[in-house]
Motif scaffolding. Structure first.
Motif, mmCIF file in Angstrom:
data_model
loop_
_atom_site.group_PDB
_atom_site.id
_atom_site.type_symbol
_atom_site.label_atom_id
_atom_site.label_comp_id
_atom_site.label_asym_id
_atom_site.label_seq_id
_atom_site.Cartn_x
_atom_site.Cartn_y
_atom_site.Cartn_z
ATOM 1 N N ARG A 1 0.835 -1.203 0.000
ATOM 2 C CA ARG A 1 0.000 0.000 0.000
ATOM 3 C C ARG A 1 0.869 1.252 0.000
ATOM 4 N N VAL A 2 0.253 2.358 -0.345
ATOM 5 C CA VAL A 2 0.961 3.642 -0.364
ATOM 6 C C VAL A 2 0.322 4.554 0.683
ATOM 7 N N PRO A 3 0.953 4.706 1.851
ATOM 8 C CA PRO A 3 0.371 5.562 2.891
ATOM 9 C C PRO A 3 0.523 7.037 2.545
ATOM 10 N N VAL A 4 -0.526 7.794 2.786
ATOM 11 C CA VAL A 4 -0.508 9.242 2.553
ATOM 12 C C VAL A 4 -0.959 9.919 3.850
ATOM 13 N N LEU A 5 -0.066 10.675 4.452
ATOM 14 C CA LEU A 5 -0.392 11.354 5.707
ATOM 15 C C LEU A 5 -0.895 12.761 5.429
ATOM 16 N N ILE A 6 -2.048 13.098 6.004
ATOM 17 C CA ILE A 6 -2.575 14.453 5.917
ATOM 18 C C ILE A 6 -2.750 14.981 7.331
ATOM 19 N N PRO A 7 -1.817 15.831 7.784
ATOM 20 C CA PRO A 7 -1.970 16.417 9.118
ATOM 21 C C PRO A 7 -3.116 17.424 9.100
ATOM 22 N N THR A 8 -3.852 17.475 10.185
ATOM 23 C CA THR A 8 -4.967 18.405 10.246
ATOM 24 C C THR A 8 -5.218 18.796 11.687
ATOM 25 N N ASP A 9 -6.017 19.819 11.886
ATOM 26 C CA ASP A 9 -6.449 20.147 13.241
ATOM 27 C C ASP A 9 -7.827 19.552 13.462
ATOM 28 N N THR A 10 -8.457 19.884 14.569
ATOM 29 C CA THR A 10 -9.733 19.249 14.908
ATOM 30 C C THR A 10 -10.948 20.024 14.414
ATOM 31 N N SER A 11 -10.741 21.065 13.600
ATOM 32 C CA SER A 11 -11.865 21.856 13.142
ATOM 33 C C SER A 11 -12.639 21.122 12.053
ATOM 34 N N GLU A 12 -13.913 21.459 11.933
ATOM 35 C CA GLU A 12 -14.776 20.847 10.920
ATOM 36 C C GLU A 12 -14.251 21.129 9.517
ATOM 37 N N THR A 13 -13.845 22.378 9.261
ATOM 38 C CA THR A 13 -13.372 22.758 7.928
ATOM 39 C C THR A 13 -12.134 21.975 7.536
ATOM 40 N N ALA A 14 -11.191 21.857 8.470
ATOM 41 C CA ALA A 14 -9.938 21.156 8.179
ATOM 42 C C ALA A 14 -10.174 19.675 7.913
ATOM 43 N N SER A 15 -11.026 19.036 8.710
ATOM 44 C CA SER A 15 -11.265 17.608 8.527
ATOM 45 C C SER A 15 -11.987 17.336 7.213
ATOM 46 N N GLN A 16 -12.935 18.182 6.849
ATOM 47 C CA GLN A 16 -13.629 18.018 5.565
ATOM 48 C C GLN A 16 -12.658 18.179 4.396
ATOM 49 N N ALA A 17 -11.784 19.175 4.480
ATOM 50 C CA ALA A 17 -10.812 19.410 3.404
ATOM 51 C C ALA A 17 -9.851 18.235 3.278
ATOM 52 N N SER A 18 -9.434 17.676 4.412
ATOM 53 C CA SER A 18 -8.510 16.546 4.397
ATOM 54 C C SER A 18 -9.133 15.353 3.688
ATOM 55 N N HIS A 19 -10.363 15.053 4.036
ATOM 56 C CA HIS A 19 -10.988 13.877 3.440
ATOM 57 C C HIS A 19 -11.313 14.113 1.974
ATOM 58 N N ALA A 20 -11.709 15.329 1.631
ATOM 59 C CA ALA A 20 -11.996 15.637 0.219
ATOM 60 C C ALA A 20 -10.749 15.427 -0.631
ATOM 61 N N THR A 21 -9.586 15.765 -0.091
ATOM 62 C CA THR A 21 -8.332 15.562 -0.817
ATOM 63 C C THR A 21 -8.120 14.081 -1.113
ATOM 64 N N LEU A 22 -8.348 13.240 -0.124
ATOM 65 C CA LEU A 22 -8.166 11.804 -0.326
ATOM 66 C C LEU A 22 -9.181 11.238 -1.316
ATOM 67 N N LEU A 23 -10.385 11.760 -1.299
ATOM 68 C CA LEU A 23 -11.381 11.300 -2.266
ATOM 69 C C LEU A 23 -10.985 11.691 -3.685
ATOM 70 N N ARG A 24 -10.456 12.895 -3.859
ATOM 71 C CA ARG A 24 -10.042 13.330 -5.192
ATOM 72 C C ARG A 24 -8.935 12.447 -5.753
ATOM 73 N N TYR A 25 -8.050 11.974 -4.886
ATOM 74 C CA TYR A 25 -6.955 11.119 -5.337
ATOM 75 C C TYR A 25 -7.336 9.636 -5.305
ATOM 76 N N ARG A 26 -8.621 9.362 -5.074
ATOM 77 C CA ARG A 26 -9.154 8.003 -5.118
ATOM 78 C C ARG A 26 -8.444 7.070 -4.146
ATOM 79 N N ALA A 27 -8.202 7.551 -2.944
ATOM 80 C CA ALA A 27 -7.638 6.673 -1.918
ATOM 81 C C ALA A 27 -8.584 5.503 -1.681
ATOM 82 N N GLU A 28 -8.022 4.321 -1.504
ATOM 83 C CA GLU A 28 -8.865 3.131 -1.304
ATOM 84 C C GLU A 28 -9.543 3.138 0.050
ATOM 85 N N ALA A 29 -8.932 3.786 1.020
ATOM 86 C CA ALA A 29 -9.497 3.832 2.363
ATOM 87 C C ALA A 29 -8.881 5.002 3.107
ATOM 88 N N THR A 30 -9.569 5.421 4.156
ATOM 89 C CA THR A 30 -9.052 6.464 5.034
ATOM 90 C C THR A 30 -9.015 5.932 6.454
#
Length: 349
Positions: free
Chosen positions: A105-134
């Motif tokens: 597998r290819v691990p991709v680390l996305i550091p984030t804070d605990t805010s709603e905006t940051a967590s949504q942006a982090s996951h949207a990034t992984l979806l755009r790159y078609r990550a198999e799982a988060t």
């Protein structure tokens, strides 16, 4: 030298050996090269040998990213984490990354804070790159975060959470907190403390609730001190209020807070640990073994936790439609020098 459309000199751009070049060197078709590097595909022994020899001579490597995207399997696994610089999180990320790589597998680390905006942006990034799982390694995700993953059909493994929907890997916070109370009670302590923070993550809430409940059942007096952050400074600042109440034992929700508490007790108040104050931490980070602390603490083994996360991940990828998986690990209490021994020499764990 020629320039590309963005002004970069083409000779400066990275160049990768193509499958077409391998085919030409081996004297085979482009499709034969593709079959050679596709697991289970039909290709003769002679053709395979020619292709592999040409690939080695040219230094060819399969473009797994492009192949994965075409097959809708990128091999990317996202890891979302807040506070990646803290000791246990660093160990956790390292262990999980290593085990993911070992499994292709290819691990991709996305550091984030605990805010709603940051967590949504982090996951949207992984979806755009078609990550198999988060894999979420922090005191997240929010309900909206989980819903985003579910709408897109992406497997989501939440570590230390309790929402319905994703797969979960947890540690038994309640049992650890109850054990801490029992350790103090067995040593005749009647007034005990809890050092935590206002962060309010599910892990911290579970430890606090179980600690208070068990102490109440045993008739012990509880004093709770909360800092703004769950770190060394938080433990150091909480110590001044807690120790003014003459507690005999203190359970800290992580080792960093325990270190701050111990240093304040010893260096500011001259309190002896463990003769005057017993301290129990949580995590067993490497510093807990240092001579300055020799901290009694609950051991979260980062490698063991990573193995369990990957077990759950592989089970989910094999059967995407299966019911949610919930795994819970018990943590051993490692006795060192910050809890005074029992008078009869026994230990309670």
């Amino acid at each position: 030298m020629n320039q590309g459309s963005d002004g970069a000199e083409e000779d400066d751009l990275p160049r990768y050996i193509s499958a077409h070049e391998v085919a030409e060197r081996a004297g085979v078709s482009r499709s034969a090269v593709s079959r050679t590097f596709t697991h289970g595909a039909s290709v003769s022994k002679a053709t395979r040998e020619k292709v592999m020899k040409a690939a080695e001579e040219l230094g060819y490597q399969v473009n797994d990213l492009a192949r994965g995207l075409l097959a809708n399997r990128s091999q990317l696994v996202g890891m979302i984490a807040s506070d990646p610089e803290t000791p246990f999180r660093t160990l956790q990320i390292s262990a999980l990354s290593r085990q993911l790589v070992e499994r292709g597998r290819v691990p991709v680390l996305i550091p984030t804070d605990t805010s709603e905006t940051a967590s949504q942006a982090s996951h949207a990034t992984l979806l755009r790159y078609r990550a198999e799982a988060t894999i979420v390694l922090s005191g997240m995700p929010s309900k909206a975060f989980i819903e985003l993953a579910q709408r897109n059909g992406q497997p989501l493994i939440a570590v230390g959470r309790n929402e319905e929907g994703p797969d979960h890997v947890r540690v038994n916070n309640a049992r650890a907190a109850e054990t801490a109370v029992q350790v103090f009670a067995a040593r005749g302590m009647r007034r005990i403390g809890l050092v935590t923070s206002h962060v309010g993550s599910p892990n911290l809430i579970e430890r606090e609730r179980a600690y208070i409940q068990r102490a109440g059942e045993l008739g012990l007096e509880i004093i709770v001190e909360r800092a703004d952050r769950t770190d060394y400074d938080g433990g150091y600042l909480a110590a001044s209020s807690l120790l003014a109440r003459a507690v005999e034992g203190a359970f800290c929700v992580n080792d960093l807070m325990a270190f701050g508490l111990i240093d304040y007790a010893r260096n500011v108040l001259g309190v002896s640990v463990p003769n005057d104050l017993s301290v129990i931490g949580f995590d067993d980070v490497p510093e807990a073994r240092w001579g300055a602390y020799r901290l009694t603490t609950f051991q979260q083994d980062a490698d063991r936790l990573a193995s369990e996360i990957i077990r759950v991940l592989e089970a989910r990828l094999r059967d995407p439609g299966a019911p949610s998986i919930v795994s819970q690990l018990d943590l051993p209490l490692i006795f060192r020098n910050t809890v005074k021994p029992l008078e009869n020499g026994r230990t309670i764990g």
